[in-house]
Design an enzyme around this catalytic site. Structure first.
Site, mmCIF file in Angstrom:
data_model
loop_
_atom_site.group_PDB
_atom_site.id
_atom_site.type_symbol
_atom_site.label_atom_id
_atom_site.label_comp_id
_atom_site.label_asym_id
_atom_site.label_seq_id
_atom_site.Cartn_x
_atom_site.Cartn_y
_atom_site.Cartn_z
ATOM 1 N N LYS A 111 1.028 -1.195 0.056
ATOM 2 C CA LYS A 111 -0.123 -0.060 -0.065
ATOM 3 C C LYS A 111 0.824 1.320 -0.049
ATOM 4 O O LYS A 111 0.442 2.303 -0.741
ATOM 5 C CB LYS A 111 -0.878 -0.028 1.169
ATOM 6 N N LYS A 192 -6.034 -9.998 -6.230
ATOM 7 C CA LYS A 192 -7.383 -10.259 -5.868
ATOM 8 C C LYS A 192 -8.196 -9.293 -5.972
ATOM 9 O O LYS A 192 -7.990 -8.135 -6.245
ATOM 10 C CB LYS A 192 -7.071 -10.456 -4.300
ATOM 11 N N LYS A 195 -11.304 -3.359 -3.397
ATOM 12 C CA LYS A 195 -11.832 -2.175 -3.730
ATOM 13 C C LYS A 195 -11.125 -1.025 -3.925
ATOM 14 O O LYS A 195 -11.551 -0.103 -4.565
ATOM 15 C CB LYS A 195 -12.802 -1.773 -2.372
HETATM 16 P P1 ATP Z 1 -8.363 -3.012 -0.113
HETATM 17 O O1 ATP Z 1 -8.577 -3.205 -1.392
HETATM 18 O O2 ATP Z 1 -8.589 -1.912 0.663
HETATM 19 O O3 ATP Z 1 -7.290 -3.834 0.569
HETATM 20 P P2 ATP Z 1 -10.435 -5.058 0.362
HETATM 21 O O4 ATP Z 1 -11.136 -4.864 -0.645
HETATM 22 O O5 ATP Z 1 -9.100 -6.102 0.313
HETATM 23 O O6 ATP Z 1 -9.836 -3.685 0.593
HETATM 24 P P3 ATP Z 1 -10.552 -5.375 3.272
HETATM 25 O O7 ATP Z 1 -11.585 -4.402 4.044
HETATM 26 O O8 ATP Z 1 -9.197 -5.208 3.273
HETATM 27 O O9 ATP Z 1 -11.185 -5.385 1.665
HETATM 28 O O10 ATP Z 1 -11.196 -6.810 3.717
HETATM 29 C C1 ATP Z 1 -12.329 -7.114 4.404
HETATM 30 C C2 ATP Z 1 -12.154 -8.792 4.423
HETATM 31 O O11 ATP Z 1 -12.560 -9.144 3.169
HETATM 32 C C3 ATP Z 1 -10.905 -9.148 5.203
HETATM 33 O O12 ATP Z 1 -11.252 -10.342 5.812
HETATM 34 C C4 ATP Z 1 -10.314 -9.791 3.685
HETATM 35 O O13 ATP Z 1 -9.582 -10.865 4.021
HETATM 36 C C5 ATP Z 1 -11.490 -10.351 2.714
HETATM 37 N N1 ATP Z 1 -11.292 -9.947 1.637
HETATM 38 C C6 ATP Z 1 -10.984 -8.800 0.909
HETATM 39 N N2 ATP Z 1 -10.929 -8.844 -0.658
HETATM 40 C C7 ATP Z 1 -10.766 -10.311 -0.613
HETATM 41 C C8 ATP Z 1 -10.701 -11.247 -1.664
HETATM 42 N N3 ATP Z 1 -10.691 -10.788 -2.851
HETATM 43 N N4 ATP Z 1 -11.015 -12.327 -1.676
HETATM 44 C C9 ATP Z 1 -11.279 -13.038 -0.423
HETATM 45 N N5 ATP Z 1 -11.543 -12.225 0.584
HETATM 46 C C10 ATP Z 1 -11.272 -11.207 0.350
#
Ligand code: ATP
Ligand code: LTN
Length: 327
Positions: A111, A192, A195
């Site tokens: 990040k 992955k 958002k």
């Molecule tokens: P960012 O893009 O800001 O990293 P994010 O979309 O990864 O955000 P988080 O708020 O970091 O979302 O994650 C919330 C939860 O969802 C965590 O438990 C994370 O492991 C899970 N998660 C996020 N993205 C994925 C994904 N692509 N597949 C499975 N689990 C996910």
């Protein structure tokens, strides 16, 4: 009874990765463990937020927790900043973590490379996450694969604190879901779904309309050899569709692979499964959004319960550290 804690940041709109990787697991866990689910708004502050959006997303994410089936009669749902003990224990955890340890966190490295403004909070983020977990004596922390390093750090900090100051914290375990644990971007299946990645066609949002959802799945990137096989390294796109279909239907991705000979039917079935998975969640979300005071009441009650638990742990930690008791 086993205690479970997990949280999600209100930093963007929830997507299919959040739903399948995290929230679906939480719904199951609430029936076998005493569960606390938190909207971690303090974590969202690690990058600059628009105030109106942050407020709306915090309430929106809490609404999503309820819409996916988290039952406030069974689980505790609350907003992190409503329980000020999180910020206080986070400081103590920052002082328990080593600078080198925090420097090795891959999420920080990723990040901080992506952002122009890198806050101090982004660096100390895992110490706040450790505080979240340790405040509630959580035994288990269900998270996606990407959070493994943070949960391991939490364990290390709990062990270190306990050995320096005497038994204070429960050492938690991470629980990592296998099917759907890592939902990949539909257009870039080696990254992955996220958002913060700007990939609207590769990301399925809970807020998307269902026709869009189906279209995005059907246009997912696969490859040209037309063989359906679950092989994440060699066939990331196809494997991602199989994982998503498996997670939505409770099947096994490798077994599902054997039932398809072409991409077309796999895409059609996956699109339908995702649409049917999202349909009731969207309907419930819309219903709850019509009554924001009901959601606010759930959050107020959740925070009150959480504060009782968190207050007891924080007092114990303060006492063991040698902080003068508050009058
Ligand atoms: P960012 O893009 O800001 O990293 P994010 O979309 O990864 O955000 P988080 O708020 O970091 O979302 O994650 C919330 C939860 O969802 C965590 O438990 C994370 O492991 C899970 N998660 C996020 N993205 C994925 C994904 N692509 N597949 C499975 N689990 C996910
Ligand atoms: N860092 C996590 C969100 C999070 C969390 C937690 C998860 C903050 N505190 C405590 C589990 C337990 C993330 O970005 N997914």
């Amino acid at each position: 009874m086993t205690r479970v804690f997990s949280g999600m940041q209100p930093s963007g709109d929830p997507h299919l990765g959040n739903l399948l990787g995290a929230l679906a697991q939480w719904v199951v866990d609430q029936h076998r463990a005493e569960s606390l689910y938190c909207v971690v708004d303090l974590h969202a502050l690690t990058s600059p937020q628009d105030p109106a959006e942050l407020r709306a997303r915090t309430l929106g994410l809490a609404t999503t927790y309820l819409a996916v089936g988290i039952d406030p009669e069974v689980a505790t749902v609350f907003v992190q900043s409503h329980v000020p003990e999180h910020a206080e224990l986070a400081w103590i955890m920052q002082c328990t973590a080593a600078y080198g340890e925090l420097s090795r966190m891959t999420q920080f490295k990723d990040k901080s490379d992506q952002h122009e403004f890198v806050s101090g909070g982004l660096f100390t983020y895992p110490a706040l996450m450790a505080a979240d977990i340790l405040l509630y004596d959580a035994d288990q922390v269900p998270v996606g694969d990407d959070q493994r390093q943070h949960v391991e750090l939490t364990r290390d900090l709990a062990i270190r604190f306990n050995s320096r100051y005497g038994d204070t914290f429960v050492v938690p375990e991470g629980v990592y879901r296998t099917a759907g644990a890592r939902v990949m971007d539909l257009q870039h299946p080696t990254r992955k779904m996220s958002k913060s990645l700007d990939s609207p066609q590769g990301t399925i949002l809970l807020a998307d309309d269902l026709a869009d959802v189906a279209r995005k799945v059907k246009r997912a990137v696969t490859d040209t050899d037309n063989e359906v096989r679950f092989d994440v390294a060699a066939k990331p796109g196809v494997s991602n569709l199989l994982s998503i279909l498996a997670a939505c239907t409770g099947a096994d991705p490798a077994e599902l692979a054997g039932t398809y000979t072409q991409y077309g039917p796999l895409k059609a079935d996956t699109a339908e499964a995702v649409v049917e998975f999202l349909r009731p969640i969207k309907a419930r979300h819309a219903e709850l959004s019509d009554d924001p005071t009901a959601v606010a009441t759930v959050l107020a009650e959740g925070a009150e319960h959480a504060r009782q638990l968190a207050g007891a742990t924080l007092s114990r930690a303060r006492d063991h550290l040698g902080m003068l008791p508050r009058a």
